[in-house]
Design an enzyme around this catalytic site. Structure first.
Site: not given
Length: 684
Positions: A307, A173, A201
């Site tokens: 992550c 984002p 993106d």
């Protein structure tokens, strides 16, 4: 009652036997497969696994980052520390003592803080509510970003400089993209840095989240594009009159991942986690990373991050990349770059497990029936010497219990030479003799196409398939465009104003908004309009004001572009005093007649009229107000936000405040929708 409604009602009543209104059952933070998997892999130091799992079950603390490129970041930090954080220190809510926010030890200049304050607690205390309003307002205005702590690490490791060309491959984002933009604008006296950020993106809708994040920073050096990162097109640009391939100095490759490091905030991962997520994403992660290093300049840095804590998505991808590069890439030791950050070094040995719990230590053990799910690159290299040369221990894995963060993995790659497949030249071509640093040639796929077209012309190129919304065109104005003379005369633009960098979003009809981009981004846009899908670029500098045509200029200043335009505007400027600033910030309708006599007289000399636009400059040192600073930054002046900020004291030698706004008649309230107010603070 219909059958569907009866079934819905019965299902609701039978859910855990609790009947109507009971809500959804709480997600239990347990996953035996997850615990078994990471116990076997030994990524957590011995004796710490229980502490690790306990941290994973705790809510993630909120983290804020003060935007570091603006010259007033230190003033915002001072306000937070001396006013809001001090008030929170000794506060108790429902008998519970509130833990004061703490700075992240590894983030430079104390510009990032974390706190355990939840939204529920924030609503219970008036003091905390005031603190919350301050955070929300500053976040909307771009002075503060609410961002997870570990997410701040990759941009710091890139070591951004103002001249760098940067690619963010999977940007939405946009919190990391915002960091990149801030670093690019480290010198606020330079409105157009030589570098730029191209943020990409694959998800068209998420690109607009990215645009929203980037617009808060009002940079002319950001472009948002919409492509699959694994096949993002190779761009071209003009250099010294010749068309050349664009290679990036810095690339951020934050790839899609299984996200098991985010369990503290995304609790759905607890019940959905299986090893099959990592196995399915591994191939895509390699393809994205390979495409990244192909477009990286020799000598450039690429940061690969996830992550996820899973070595299949982490060390396995890095090992495959290093093996493919044949020495062209090197893992850099990034530990000195972030002193204070606790991390675990990368591992050199791991196993692969299926979702059924079956383990494989080597590719040779994998049955043929599993070859479509498990690939050779998921295993560590079998050659001990090759494995040692990779130095996988230079990778960094952040564990949640070490510094109360989320889980994260990051590796820094430096490109020493062109990739092997880029060194294969078409037939009849050889690299320049005596030049060891030959630039990369086109990709292997393009070279093969060239070799196949010796006897016949290549087929016509296919049109690029575009998905999502159809964007308006980006149309650059010419130096002799009829729009410029009136703007030039009205604002007395300096001769150095870059007219060629101004663009609009329409080929026909009236130009309603004018935007500016840097010279380098203009170069990229003009040479790649058919090659890429651009979602957004540039910063708005002027907006059409139809009423202004009768007074000589149909365009008013836009708040977003004040930083960009300020160095070039030499007219329509009014110098104001500290009392005038207080009026502007505290009154709902700060009419011109409410300002001091000096400011009012200056406005009259400008021929103040109903719809003109001008800039207000505040220089406290002129009036010996060296110790005065208004704790108000980049906020819209509206009836909802007036009287929210106060004056404080802080020693500075010079402070410049530049609000820009559309003015109305002296006796008529200004339309908030058309009023823009920006405050620029610079310390000499």
């Amino acid at each position: 009652m219909g059958r569907k409604n009866r079934n819905r009602q019965r299902a609701q009543q039978n859910r855990d036997g609790r009947g109507w209104g009971a809500g959804y059952s709480e997600i239990i933070k347990e996953n035996k497969l997850f615990e078994h998997y990471y116990t076997e892999l030994k990524i957590v130091p011995e004796g710490e696994f229980e502490e690790f799992m306990e941290a994973m079950r705790e809510p993630l603390p909120a983290t804020i980052r003060i935007t570091g490129y603006k010259s007033h970041a230190k003033e915002i930090l001072h306000t937070l520390k001396e006013k809001y954080f001090k008030e929170v220190q000794d506060l108790e809510v429902d008998g519970q003592k509130i833990e004061a926010p703490q700075p992240l030890s590894w983030y430079p200049d104390e510009l990032a803080w974390h706190t355990n304050l939840s939204r529920k607690i924030l609503r219970k205390s008036p003091l905390l509510e005031k603190f919350h309003q301050f955070l929300v307002s500053e976040t909307e205005s771009g002075n503060i970003s609410r961002q997870e702590a570990v997410s701040m690490i990759p941009p710091l490791l890139l070591k951004i400089e103002p001249q760098h060309k940067i690619l963010d491959m999977c940007a939405a984002p946009g919190s990391k993209t915002a960091q990149l933009i801030e670093m690019l604008h480290s010198d606020m006296d330079v409105p157009f840095p030589e570098g730029f950020v191209i943020a990409n993106d694959v998800d068209n809708k998420r690109c607009y989240l990215l645009v929203h994040q980037a617009k808060r920073l009002n940079s002319p050096c950001i472009m948002v594009v919409n492509h699959d990162a694994s096949s993002i097109p190779r761009l071209h640009f003009d250099q010294d009159g010749k068309k050349d391939v664009l290679f990036y100095d810095r690339i951020l490759c934050d790839v899609p991942c299984s996200g098991d490091g985010t369990m503290r905030k995304n609790i759905d991962v607890w019940k959905k986690w299986t090893t099959s997520n990592s196995l399915q994403l591994h191939g895509l992660q390699i393809r994205i990373a390979v495409r990244g290093v192909e477009q990286l300049a020799v000598g450039g840095r690429m940061v690969y991050s996830t992550c996820s804590l899973n070595p299949i998505e982490d060390e396995a991808v890095i090992a495959a990349l290093l093996e493919k590069s044949e020495g062209a890439l090197e893992l850099a030791d990034a530990s000195p770059d972030l002193p204070g950050l606790k991390y675990m070094p990368g591992i050199a040995s791991w196993k692969v497990m299926t979702k059924e719990g079956q383990w494989y230590s080597d590719w040779s053990e994998v049955p043929t029936s599993r070859h479509t799910q498990i690939r050779p690159t998921m295993f560590p290299p079998t050659d001990p010497e090759k494995l040692a040369n990779m130095k996988l221990e230079r990778c960094m894995r952040i564990l949640p219990h070490h510094q109360n963060t989320g889980g994260f993995f990051v590796a820094v790659l430096v490109k020493k030479a062109p990739m092997p497949w880029n060194r294969r030249y078409p037939k009849g071509e050889t690299p320049a003799e005596g030049n060891p640093s030959v630039p990369d040639t086109p990709d292997l796929l393009e070279v093969k196409k060239d070799n196949c077209s010796v006897c016949s012309s290549p087929p016509p190129p296919k049109k690029m398939k575009l998905f999502g919304f159809k964007e308006d065109p980006f149309v650059f104005l010419t130096e002799d465009d009829p729009i410029f003379p009136s703007i030039q005369a009205f604002y007395d633009l300096s001769p150095g104003f870059p007219k060629l960098n101004v663009l609009t979003r329409t080929h026909e009809g009236k130009k309603r908004q004018l935007y500016m981009v840097s010279k380098e981004l203009r170069n990229v846009l003009l040479n790649n309009s058919e090659r890429m899908k651009v979602i957004n670029t540039g910063v708005k500098v002027w907006s059409r004001n139809t009423d202004g045509e009768q007074f000589g200029c149909a365009f008013r200043l836009a708040q977003e572009g004040i930083y960009t335009l300020c160095p070039y505007i030499r007219a329509r400027i009014i110098n104001i005093c500290v009392e005038d600033v207080k009026v502007l910030l505290t009154q709902e309708n700060p009419f011109l007649r409410k300002l001091g006599d000096d400011a009012h007289n200056q406005a009259k000399k400008l021929g103040q009229c109903r719809s003109e636009s001008f800039s207000l400059n505040f220089f406290p040192f002129i009036e010996s107000h060296e110790n005065t600073i208004v704790e108000f930054f980049f906020c819209y002046l509206s009836k909802w936000e007036c009287k929210k900020y106060i004056c404080g004291t802080l020693p500075f030698t010079a402070i410049q405040v530049n609000p820009t706004m559309t003015t109305s008649a002296a006796e008529k309230p200004r339309n908030v929708k058309r009023v823009h107010c920006s405050v620029v603070v610079s310390v000499s």
